[in-house]
Design a protein around this motif. Structure first.
Motif, PDB file in Angstrom:
ATOM      1  N   CYS A  82      20.259  23.533  -1.409  1.00  0.00           N
ATOM      2  CA  CYS A  82      20.061  24.590  -2.391  1.00  0.00           C
ATOM      3  C   CYS A  82      18.572  24.872  -2.548  1.00  0.00           C
ATOM      4  CB  CYS A  82      20.674  24.159  -3.721  1.00  0.00           C
ATOM      5  SG  CYS A  82      20.431  25.382  -5.017  1.00  0.00           S
ATOM      6  N   HIS A  84      17.161  26.125  -5.093  1.00  0.00           N
ATOM      7  CA  HIS A  84      16.664  25.984  -6.465  1.00  0.00           C
ATOM      8  C   HIS A  84      15.870  24.692  -6.590  1.00  0.00           C
ATOM      9  CE1 HIS A  84      17.518  25.012 -10.946  1.00  0.00           C
ATOM     10  NE2 HIS A  84      16.420  25.735 -10.847  1.00  0.00           N
ATOM     11  N   ARG A  85      16.572  23.548  -6.601  1.00  0.00           N
ATOM     12  CA  ARG A  85      15.843  22.289  -6.695  1.00  0.00           C
ATOM     13  C   ARG A  85      16.374  21.257  -5.712  1.00  0.00           C
ATOM     14  NH1 ARG A  85      16.181  21.112 -12.701  1.00  0.00           N
ATOM     15  NH2 ARG A  85      15.778  18.999 -12.006  1.00  0.00           N
ATOM     16  N   HIS A 105      23.287  23.848 -10.843  1.00  0.00           N
ATOM     17  CA  HIS A 105      23.065  24.894 -11.850  1.00  0.00           C
ATOM     18  C   HIS A 105      23.780  26.204 -11.495  1.00  0.00           C
ATOM     19  CE1 HIS A 105      19.457  22.248 -11.580  1.00  0.00           C
ATOM     20  NE2 HIS A 105      19.546  22.215 -12.882  1.00  0.00           N
ATOM     21  N   TRP A 107      23.777  28.162  -8.826  1.00  0.00           N
ATOM     22  CA  TRP A 107      23.252  29.206  -7.946  1.00  0.00           C
ATOM     23  C   TRP A 107      24.298  29.462  -6.859  1.00  0.00           C
ATOM     24  CZ3 TRP A 107      17.400  29.540  -6.459  1.00  0.00           C
ATOM     25  CH2 TRP A 107      16.625  29.648  -7.635  1.00  0.00           C
ATOM     26  N   ALA A 118      22.291  33.694 -10.029  1.00  0.00           N
ATOM     27  CA  ALA A 118      21.674  32.532 -10.672  1.00  0.00           C
ATOM     28  C   ALA A 118      21.827  32.726 -12.176  1.00  0.00           C
ATOM     29  CB  ALA A 118      20.193  32.429 -10.297  1.00  0.00           C
ATOM     30  N   PRO A 129      15.259  35.390  -8.876  1.00  0.00           N
ATOM     31  CA  PRO A 129      15.349  34.833  -7.510  1.00  0.00           C
ATOM     32  C   PRO A 129      16.415  35.510  -6.650  1.00  0.00           C
ATOM     33  CG  PRO A 129      16.383  33.338  -9.081  1.00  0.00           C
ATOM     34  CD  PRO A 129      15.784  34.458  -9.889  1.00  0.00           C
TER      35      PRO A 129
END
Ligand code: FES
Ligand SMILES: [Fe+2]
Length: 442
Positions: A82, A84-85, A105, A107, A118, A129
């Protein structure tokens, strides 16, 4: 005459192959950065993901790769992570999605990699994003029905990488072949232990010994002549290896009275030949089989025979594709062996043993695989198991019994380096190539 031409001769440097290559963490990491991330790797199978949104996951060392069928029929490959993180997106082996939704989360990424949702998208100071971030993709091509990926964004084409292997394999129509065995296990040895083994046949008379008549010991009961003096060994410029053993010889399976034994007599019968006709001239079975398959094959539904060379009907073609893929290719069987590095431990690897068979129209006879006879309409499920929990077929079990034992030896200060026979030159070449990658010569 050989319709399958020899590959060019190679000069070997003959540099030392020491035990640390198989156990040292530093070497393992240099190998990952210098070699694994810069080569074409066979990972997926096109038929596993027929429809848009279908995906298949395969791992190599610390990486996990997603191969995803696109709306336009093509396939794209992405790192399974992912944006994101960094959570790993999927943990299952395969599936079908409208969007990949991250479990951290939420996404959501479309099958073409674009981030499409998101939560609280208006809360990002750098900007929304969505439409801006994508899954990280990597080069991906299909050949022989398999999906190959390369972690090097500047890599050359797969065809250039495969070199003469591309031409040999194009004759078989492998993209239509179906899988009948798919077994995976973790082995307590470095991945190169496995590839070393498939890069030589010197171990065959010992590890795959046939009990009984001493004259038979150098040969196997598969109708293949394993004598090194009759074997063709080839090394390609691209780093792949090929070994061709003449097959269809009755010499490999003669009964005591000199008549042709099993399994060759049954194979002759299948192709309308009578084993009794070869009692005093067993060496003639090879050519007779080639002629019969050429003449009868296509009408029996074996359409791929039209493109194949005579040797490919009878002989054993063994390939090792650099770096980690070994194949025995028969007129109607593709024995797939692969070793992948463990994510973190140089002293373990992931080992796959698969079997594919051709699909002649109207053929109903069961498929003879290395792991036994399988009904033709059998849908093969991929099985992952602990080493020793089940058999992978006699020959592979015999090889597997050696691997951990050799790995133990590599830990010893009493082992300095390999002392290779001429018929083990493919092992030497394999290690030289790894070093060429690590040291930037390739
Ligand atoms: S890490 Fe995937 S959504 Fe946050
Ligand atoms: Fe073996």
């Amino acid at each position: 005459m050989n319709a399958i031409p020899d590959w060019p001769q190679q000069q070997l440097r003959g540099h030392p192959i020491e035990g640390r290559r198989y156990r040292c963490r530093e070497f393992f990491e240099r190998e990952w950065e210098g070699m694994w991330t810069r080569v074409w790797l066979l990972l997926g199978r096109e038929s596993e993901i027929p429809n848009p949104g279908d995906w298949q996951r395969e791992d190599v060392g610390p990486e996990s790769i997603l191969m995803v069928r696109q709306q336009d029929g093509g396939v794209k490959a992405f790192y399974n992570v992912c944006q994101h993180r960094g959570n790993r997106l999927v943990h299952e082996e395969k599936g079908s999605v409208r969007r990949f939704v991250c479990k951290y989360h939420s996404w959501a990424f479309l099958p073409d990699g674009e981030l499409n949702f998101a939560p609280d998208a208006d809360d990002f100071p750098q900007g929304d994003p969505c439409g801006r971030l994508r899954l990280e993709s990597l080069p991906c091509e299909a050949f022989a029905g398999f999906i190959w990926v390369n972690m090097d964004p500047n890599c050359g084409s797969l065809q250039d990488y495969l070199g003469p292997v591309w031409h040999d394999w194009s004759r078989y129509g492998l993209e239509t072949w179906k899988r009948y065995v798919a077994l995976t296990t973790t082995v307590p040895c470095n991945w190169k232990v496995v590839l070393d083994n498939f890069n030589e046949s010197y171990h065959v008379p010992t590890v795959h010994r046939i009990v009984g008549d001493p004259a038979e010991r150098r040969r196997m009961h598969s109708g293949v002549d394993t004598d090194r003096r009759n074997t063709r060994f080839d090394l390609s410029d691209e780093g792949h290896n090929r070994m061709i053993m003449p097959g269809g010889y009755a010499g490999a399976s003669l009964n005591e009275d000199g008549s042709v034994g099993e399994p060759l007599s049954s194979i002759l019968h299948e192709w309308e030949l009578d084993a009794a006709d070869f009692k005093d001239r067993p060496e003639a079975t090879r050519e007779a089989l080639q002629e019969a398959k050429r003449r009868l094959g296509p009408a029996r539904g074996y359409r791929h025979y039209e493109k194949m060379a005579d040797e490919q009907f009878t002989d054993a073609f063994h390939y090792t594709l650099f770096p980690n893929f070994a194949v025995s290719l028969w007129a109607d069987g593709f024995h797939f062996l692969r070793a992948r590095p463990h994510p973190t431990d140089p002293e373990q690897c992931i080992f796959d043993n698969w079997w594919y068979a051709s699909q002649p129209e109207g053929e109903t006879t069961p498929v003879r695989t290395t792991a036994g006879i399988v009904e033709r309409d059998h849908e093969c499920e991929h099985e992952t198991f602990k080493l020793g929990e089940r058999s992978m077929g006699r020959t592979i079990d015999q090889d597997l019994a050696i691997f951990p034992s050799q790995q133990l030896g590599f830990r010893s200060r009493g082992y300095k380096r390999a002392y290779l026979a001429g018929q083990e030159s493919r092992v030497g070449r394999f290690h030289e190539l790894i070093d060429d990658y690590i040291e930037g010569r390739r």
